[in-house]
Enzyme design. Structure first.
Site, PDB file in Angstrom:
ATOM      1  N   ASP A 135       7.869  68.019  31.876  1.00 21.07           N
ATOM      2  CA  ASP A 135       8.797  68.689  30.952  1.00 21.07           C
ATOM      3  C   ASP A 135       8.840  67.933  29.622  1.00 21.07           C
ATOM      4  OD1 ASP A 135      11.534  69.954  30.051  1.00 21.07           O
ATOM      5  OD2 ASP A 135      11.000  71.051  31.870  1.00 21.07           O
ATOM      6  N   ARG A 193      21.212  71.357  18.534  1.00 14.86           N
ATOM      7  CA  ARG A 193      20.419  70.435  19.342  1.00 14.86           C
ATOM      8  C   ARG A 193      19.475  69.629  18.432  1.00 14.86           C
ATOM      9  NH1 ARG A 193      16.047  70.376  24.132  1.00 14.86           N
ATOM     10  NH2 ARG A 193      17.224  69.124  25.571  1.00 14.86           N
ATOM     11  N   TRP A 251       7.390  77.410  28.333  1.00 13.37           N
ATOM     12  CA  TRP A 251       7.652  77.676  26.900  1.00 13.37           C
ATOM     13  C   TRP A 251       9.163  77.730  26.710  1.00 13.37           C
ATOM     14  CZ3 TRP A 251       4.106  80.359  23.144  1.00 13.37           C
ATOM     15  CH2 TRP A 251       4.757  80.726  21.973  1.00 13.37           C
ATOM     16  N   ASP A 252       9.678  76.782  25.963  1.00 12.14           N
ATOM     17  CA  ASP A 252      11.125  76.676  25.788  1.00 12.14           C
ATOM     18  C   ASP A 252      11.527  77.128  24.381  1.00 12.14           C
ATOM     19  OD1 ASP A 252      13.732  76.014  26.432  1.00 12.14           O
ATOM     20  OD2 ASP A 252      13.280  73.959  27.042  1.00 12.14           O
ATOM     21  N   ASP A 268      19.818  76.784  33.189  1.00 13.23           N
ATOM     22  CA  ASP A 268      19.876  75.323  33.287  1.00 13.23           C
ATOM     23  C   ASP A 268      20.910  74.893  34.314  1.00 13.23           C
ATOM     24  OD1 ASP A 268      17.874  74.491  31.671  1.00 13.23           O
ATOM     25  OD2 ASP A 268      19.132  73.951  29.962  1.00 13.23           O
TER      26      ASP A 268
HETATM   27  C1  DGJ Z   1      16.091  73.253  28.087  1.00 13.90           C
HETATM   28  C2  DGJ Z   1      15.492  73.735  29.358  1.00 13.90           C
HETATM   29  O1  DGJ Z   1      16.221  74.802  29.867  1.00 13.90           O
HETATM   30  C3  DGJ Z   1      15.404  72.580  30.347  1.00 13.90           C
HETATM   31  O2  DGJ Z   1      14.921  73.028  31.570  1.00 13.90           O
HETATM   32  C4  DGJ Z   1      14.520  71.519  29.761  1.00 13.90           C
HETATM   33  O3  DGJ Z   1      13.214  71.986  29.652  1.00 13.90           O
HETATM   34  C5  DGJ Z   1      15.057  71.085  28.414  1.00 13.90           C
HETATM   35  N1  DGJ Z   1      15.261  72.189  27.537  1.00 13.90           N
HETATM   36  C6  DGJ Z   1      14.123  70.117  27.766  1.00 13.90           C
HETATM   37  O4  DGJ Z   1      14.515  69.776  26.511  1.00 13.90           O
END
Ligand code: DGJ
Length: 712
Positions: free
Chosen positions: A337, A417, A452-453, A522
Site C-alpha cells: 500500500d 489530507r 488506485w486510490d 476504510d
Molecule cells: C486510503 C485508503 O482507503 C486506505 O486503504 C489506504 O490505502 C490509504 N488511503 C493510504 O494512504
C-alpha cells in the site's frame, strides 16, 4: 377524450416492459414501466394526456419549454438567450447485440434544430434496462446545456418508499428510508472526486407499501453509471405520478455544445422486480457480473494488504516477512500500500511525496522488482498502491507543474489530507496519469494488481487548461478518468485494478466498467461492516466488495470483535487481511489458516452466486445472507449475531431461500469443531431448510457461522 397515439415503442425484457408512445403532437410519453405486457399495442389507444393543464407528468424526456413546467430532464439555453425546447418524435430503430436489444428513439426540435436520441439497452434475461441520451446541437451557434439528465422515468403507484444511502468517510452506505411526498426530493453529489463518499447514485423504490420488504412486492431500483457529480431527483406532481430523473449534476456545469457537436450522457440503469428488494438486487447483480463490472464474476485472489499492518513505516525486510506470513496462511497475493515512493520528499506520512512515483531507496533499496519477485517465488501475486490523481505540495511534481493543480485563479489552494487534486480535464495531465500507471506496471515484470486510490474531494475548483470554459471542469474531469482507464484497459486488459477512494468514495457503475473491485470502506470493523456490506450489496454484487480482516481494537472504531467473526464477515465479500501477521498468536494463525482454506471451497458462490438476504442488521440483531449457485446445487450461508440474545431463545431460525425444495442438501458448518446447529452434517430437503427449521444457536455478541450446502 380518447386520442390515439402515433407511434408505439416497447422496450422489453423477459419480465418487464417499458412502453412509450408518441402522442398526436409527437410528444414522447411513458405509458408503462412494469410487468411485461404481452400485447403492448393496446397502449396505442391509451388516454395518457387527457388534462391539458397538467399534461407534463408522462413525458419520457421532458425539456424546459412549451407547456412543460416540472423538473426537466433537458434544459437548453440558446445563443439568442431563449430557453425553449420542444422535442417531437421523429422515428426509432431497434438492433440487437450480445444478449441485449438496443432501441434508439430520435426526437427533434425543428425550431432550434436540437436533436436528442434516447438509447435504451434492454438486457432480456437480467431484466435490466439502461438509458442514456445523445444530445446534438443541429443549430448553427453554440448552445449551453443547463440540465442534461440521462433518463426520466415515470412510475405510477399509490405510495413510493424510497431507500437511499448516506454516510461519510469510514461510514459509507448507511440506509435512509422515507415515503416520498409531493414535490421534489433530491439526492446529489457536488464533491467532484470522491462523489460517493457521502451518498450514492443509486436507490430502491418499494411501491404501494409503507414498509421495506426483502422478498415481496414491486421494487424499482436505479443506479447512475457516473463517477462525478450526480443528481437524482424524485418528483411527485399533482397527478400523483412519480418522475425519477437521473444524471450528471448540472451544478456549476452548464455544458457548452458547439454547432454539430453531440453530448452523450452516462447510462442510467433500471430494474424492476415483483420479488421485493432481493429480486431487484439479484437482477442488478446478474447484469453487473456479466456486463457492468470489469471482468465481473471472475474470482479475485485473497490478499494481505500492508496498510493497517505497516502504514508508512516499513523496510524491504518488513515486506518480505509479511509475504512469508501471507503465503504460510494460504493467502494468494501481497499488496504493498501507500508509502513506497518519493525520495527528495519521502512518503513517510501523508504530507509529502504524492506525485513522485519513484521507489523510495531508503525503504526499499533493492527495488519493487525484488519484492514482487520474492512474492512470486512464494507463489503469491503482487499488487501495489498508487494515487495518481493527486499531488502533495511537498513534492517534485508540484514544483515542476503548478499549472496542473486544480486551482481557482488568485486564490490559495485548499489542502485536504495535505494534498491537492490534479486537473484531469487537461489531456496533458491525463497523459501523466496514464504514464504513472504504465510506469508502475513496469516496476516489475509482473504486477498483478493495482490499488488506485483517490483521497480528497475537489474544492475551489478551477482549471488553467480550460481557460474560459470552467463550466466544463466537473464533467471533463470525470471523462478524463475514463479516458485514462480506457487506455489502461487497452494496454493492460488482465491486471486487476481496485477502485479505492478513502474506502468507498467512488462506488458506482461508471467506475466499475473499468475497475474489478472496490475498497468498500476504510472501516474494517466487522460489526460496522455488517451495515456497510448489507447496504452496498443492495445495489452492487459481492464480487466487487473488498473486505479485510484487521487487528483489534479496530483502528477506526476501537471495537473489539473475535477473529472468527472478522473472518466470517470478510468471507462474504472478496476476502483479504490487513494487519501485521506477526501480532497473531499461534491459535489465531490456526483460525486464519482454517478460514482462508475453507473460503477457497465456496468463494465461487460469493463471486458468482445469487444473493438472498435472510436478516437485515437494520431490522434486528442479526445479519444473515446466503449465496446460491445458478443451478441451485450449492449454497453458502453466513449468519452473524450482532447483539447478545436471551438464552431462553435457544436458537435463531433462518428461512433459507433460493434452494430447490425437492432436493436434499448436505449441511456443513465450516471453521468450527462443534457446530452451532443440531443438524450439522445431515442432509435435508430444500423445503425443510426453508421452513425455519434451520436454526443455529448463535446467541452471544459477535458469534457467527458459515454453513456450506451441497445437493446430494
Ligand atoms: C486510503 C485508503 O482507503 C486506505 O486503504 C489506504 O490505502 C490509504 N488511503 C493510504 O494512504
Amino acid at each position: 377524450m380518447l386520442v390515439a397515439a402515433l407511434a408505439l415503442i416497447a422496450v422489453e425484457t423477459d419480465n418487464t416492459s417499458l412502453i412509450m408512445v408518441s402522442d398526436q403532437e409527437g410528444v414522447l410519453r411513458t405509458a408503462h414501466y412494469g410487468e411485461r405486457i404481452s400485447d403492448p399495442s393496446e397502449f396505442l389507444a391509451a388516454d395518457l394526456f387527457s388534462d391539458p393543464y397538467s399534461e407534463s407528468h408522462t413525458r419520457s424526456y421532458p425539456s424546459v419549454g412549451g407547456t412543460f413546467i416540472n423538473q426537466p430532464a433537458l434544459h437548453v439555453k440558446y445563443a439568442d438567450g431563449t430557453h425553449n425546447t420542444e422535442l417531437v418524435y421523429k422515428g426509432h430503430s431497434v438492433t440487437s447485440s450480445d444478449g441485449a436489444t438496443v432501441t434508439s428513439i430520435d426526437l427533434l426540435d425543428s425550431v432550434t434544430s436540437l436533436e436528442v436520441r434516447l438509447v435504451f439497452t434492454a438486457y432480456e434475461k437480467e431484466n435490466v434496462i439502461l438509458e442514456h441520451a445523445e444530445i446534438r446541437n443541429g443549430g448553427k451557434k453554440e448552445i449551453q446545456l443547463l440540465d442534461y439528465a440521462s433518463s426520466s422515468m415515470t412510475i405510477e403507484a399509490g405510495k413510493y418508499l424510497l431507500t437511499h444511502f448516506y454516510g461519510g468517510w469510514a461510514t459509507e452506505m448507511n440506509i435512509d428510508r422515507e415515503i416520498l411526498t409531493h414535490d421534489t426530493k433530491v439526492i446529489e453529489s457536488r464533491r467532484g472526486t470522491q462523489a460517493t463518499q457521502c451518498n450514492n447514485p443509486s436507490f430502491l423504490l418499494s411501491l404501494d407499501t409503507d414498509s421495506f420488504s426483502e422478498n415481496d412486492g414491486e421494487v424499482v431500483a436505479g443506479a447512475l453509471a457516473w463517477s462525478g457529480n450526480f443528481r437524482l431527483s424524485f418528483e411527485i406532481d399533482e397527478s400523483g405520478r412519480l418522475r425519477v430523473l437521473g444524471g450528471i449534476n448540472p451544478f456549476a456545469s452548464s455544458y457548452p455544445l458547439a454547432s454539430g457537436a453531440t453530448f452523450v450522457t452516462p447510462d442510467m440503469i433500471w430494474t424492476r422486480s415483483p420479488e421485493g428488494a432481493g429480486g431487484a438486487s439479484r437482477n442488478l447483480h446478474r447484469w453487473a457480473r456479466k456486463y457492468g463490472v470489469y471482468a465481473g464474476g471472475t474470482v479475485n485472489p485473497t490478499l494481505l494488504n500492508s496498510w493497517e499492518g505497516a502504514y508508512f513505516t516499513f523496510t524491504t525486510e518488513t515486506l518480505l516477512r509479511m509475504i512469508d506470513d501471507a503465503a504460510d496462511m494460504g493467502l494468494e497475493m501481497f499488496v504493498l500500500d501507500d508509502g513506497w515512493f518519493g525520495n527528495k520528499f519521502p512518503r513517510n506520512g501523508d504530507d509529502a511525496g504524492l506525485g513522485d512515483w519513484d521507489v523510495n531507496v531508503s525503504k526499499i533499496p533493492e527495488g519493487i522488482d525484488y519484492v514482487a519477485s520474492y512474492a512470486h517465488s512464494k507463489g503469491l501475486k503482487f499488487g501495489i498502491w498508487i494515487e495518481p490523481e493527486m499531488v502533495n505540495p511537498k513534492s517534485e511534481l508540484a514544483l515542476a507543474h503548478p499549472d496542473w493543480v486544480v486551482q481557482s485563479p488568485g486564490r490559495e489552494i485548499p489542502t485536504a489530507r495535505n494534498q491537492w487534486v490534479l486537473d484531469l480535464s487537461n489531456p496533458a495531465v491525463q497523459d501523466f496519469v496514464f504514464g504513472i500507471f504504465d510506469k508502475t506496471m513496469s516496476l516489475a515484470p509482473s504486477i498483478d494488481y493495482i490499488k488506485w486510490d483517490c483521497n480528497r474531494t475537489v474544492a475551489s475548483f478551477g482549471s488553467k487548461y480550460l481557460k474560459k470554459n470552467q463550466d466544463r471542469f466537473y464533467v471533463d474531469y470525470c471523462e478524463g478518468i475514463y479516458n485514462v482507464m480506457r487506455r489502461i484497459r487497452e494496454k493492460y486488459p488482465s491486471v486487476i485494478v481496485q477502485c479505492c477512494s478513502s474506502g468507498g468514495g467512488r462506488v458506482d457503475y461508471g467506475a466499475l466498467r473499468w475497475f474489478n473491485e472496490i475498497w468498500t470502506s476504510d472501516d474494517t470493523d466487522a460489526f460496522q461492516r455488517a451495515y456497510i456490506q448489507y447496504a452496498t450489496n443492495l445495489i452492487y454484487p459481492a464480487c466487487v466488495m473488498g473486505s479485510h480482516v484487521s487487528a483489534v481494537p479496530n483502528h477506526q472504531s476501537g471495537n473489539v470483535t473475535p477473529l472468527k467473526f472478522r473472518f466470517d464477515m470478510a468471507c462474504s465479500g472478496r476476502l483479504g487481511m490487513e494487519l501485521q501477521p506477526k501480532t497473531l498468536t499461534p491459535e489465531e494463525r490456526a483460525v486464519a489458516e482454517r478460514c482462508i482454506a475453507s473460503y477457497k471451497e465456496y468463494r465461487d458462490l460469493v463471486f458468482r452466486g445469487d444473493v438472498y438476504r435472510l436478516a437485515s442488521p437494520y431490522e434486528g440483531d442479526y445479519y444473515s445472507l446466503m449465496y446460491v449457485s445458478e443451478d441451485r446445487s450449492r449454497a453458502v450461508v453466513f449468519d452473524y449475531c450482532l447483539r447478545y440474545q436471551n438464552r431462553a431463545v435457544g436458537s435463531h431460525p433462518l428461512k433459507l431461500r433460493g434452494l430447490d425444495p425437492s432436493r436434499k442438501y448436505r449441511v456443513r458448518e465450516l471453521n468450527v469443531d462443534r457446530s452451532s446447529w443440531w443438524g450439522d452434517g445431515g442432509a435435508y430437503s430444500g423445503e425443510f431448510l426453508s421452513s425455519g427449521a434451520f436454526a443455529p444457536s448463535l446467541l452471544t455478541t459477535y458469534s457467527s457461522g458459515v454453513f456450506y450446502l451441497e445437493a446430494l
